[in-house]
Design a protein around this motif. Structure first.
Motif, PDB file in Angstrom:
ATOM      1  N   ASN A 155       0.830  -1.207   0.000  1.00  0.00           N
ATOM      2  CA  ASN A 155       0.000   0.000   0.000  1.00  0.00           C
ATOM      3  C   ASN A 155       0.868   1.263   0.000  1.00  0.00           C
ATOM      4  O   ASN A 155       0.616   2.206  -0.756  1.00  0.00           O
ATOM      5  CB  ASN A 155      -0.929   0.017   1.222  1.00  0.00           C
ATOM      6  CG  ASN A 155      -2.014  -1.036   1.149  1.00  0.00           C
ATOM      7  OD1 ASN A 155      -2.257  -1.606   0.092  1.00  0.00           O
ATOM      8  ND2 ASN A 155      -2.660  -1.302   2.272  1.00  0.00           N
ATOM      9  N   ASN A 198      -4.472   6.537   8.896  1.00  0.00           N
ATOM     10  CA  ASN A 198      -5.896   6.499   9.270  1.00  0.00           C
ATOM     11  C   ASN A 198      -6.530   5.148   8.921  1.00  0.00           C
ATOM     12  O   ASN A 198      -7.472   4.712   9.590  1.00  0.00           O
ATOM     13  CB  ASN A 198      -6.665   7.631   8.569  1.00  0.00           C
ATOM     14  CG  ASN A 198      -6.365   8.993   9.170  1.00  0.00           C
ATOM     15  OD1 ASN A 198      -6.019   9.094  10.350  1.00  0.00           O
ATOM     16  ND2 ASN A 198      -6.476  10.044   8.377  1.00  0.00           N
ATOM     17  N   SER A 199      -6.015   4.482   7.872  1.00  0.00           N
ATOM     18  CA  SER A 199      -6.599   3.194   7.460  1.00  0.00           C
ATOM     19  C   SER A 199      -6.255   2.076   8.428  1.00  0.00           C
ATOM     20  O   SER A 199      -6.942   1.039   8.444  1.00  0.00           O
ATOM     21  CB  SER A 199      -6.104   2.831   6.049  1.00  0.00           C
ATOM     22  OG  SER A 199      -4.758   2.369   6.079  1.00  0.00           O
TER      23      SER A 199
END
Length: 202
Positions: A155, A198-199
């Motif tokens: 990611n 935040n994820s």
């Protein structure tokens, strides 16, 4: 190698970087690189016998500037949150200065899959072992959401790399010019890190 030879070699590497950036590995010609460097082709071949050798030298020089920095971030004592912030900021800042590098890597991996395995043997090549252990520990402690370290790293890498590879597509779909794209990239130095953090926050 004396100073004159070093200057000539660096001049060749700078010229090659420009030509590879414009034409790619397959499209670049040794004569074009010689012209850009202001030397004759025979002298170019004296320093670098083949285009592959020259490409390897350009790639290695750039890779050796960024890889140890990224490896240090992955393996220092900072928190996962700080690692994500530092990795993103350092990577984007570096690629802004070397925008040819992501395409270099993708082209070479597709053309010569063994190339990256050779690079892996170099000291300073990024190592995920400590990062993986840290992620596993924080997941077990309930400090971050369950996620595999490999998925998190993909990611991070994807969100940082793709805008540079997909620049023409992003500009066309977003109907933005080069200056607007540069502003977006500057924003991504912090936006990407915040998005990823935040994820995984609990």
């Amino acid at each position: 190698m004396d100073k004159k030879d070093q200057n000539t070699e660096q001049n060749i590497l700078n010229a090659a970087k420009k030509v590879f950036q414009l034409k790619g590995m397959d499209g670049a010609r040794m004569q074009e690189i010689a012209n850009e460097a202001g030397i004759n082709k025979a002298l170019l071949h004296y320093y670098f016998r083949s285009k592959q050798m020259l490409f390897d030298a350009v790639f290695k020089a750039a890779f050796e500037m960024i890889a140890p920095q990224l490896n240090e971030i992955l393996n220092d004592e900072s928190s996962i949150e700080d690692k994500i912030k530092n990795f993103t900021y350092n990577y984007i800042s570096f690629i802004i200065q070397h925008p040819y590098l992501p395409n270099f890597i993708i082209q070479e991996i597709n053309r010569n899959p063994e190339f990256i395995l050779q690079m892996k043997e170099n000291p300073g090549f990024p190592n995920l072992k400590k990062f993986k252990n840290q992620i596993n520990d924080e997941v077990k402690a309930g400090q971050i959401k369950p996620i595999k370290a490999e998925q998190l790293f993909i990611n991070i890498l994807s969100l940082n790399v793709f805008p540079f590879i997909g620049k023409p597509l992003i500009e066309a779909i977003g109907d933005i010019d080069d200056n607007q794209f540069k502003l977006l990239i500057e924003e991504r130095k912090t936006h990407v890190a915040n998005f990823i953090i935040n994820s995984i926050k609990v």
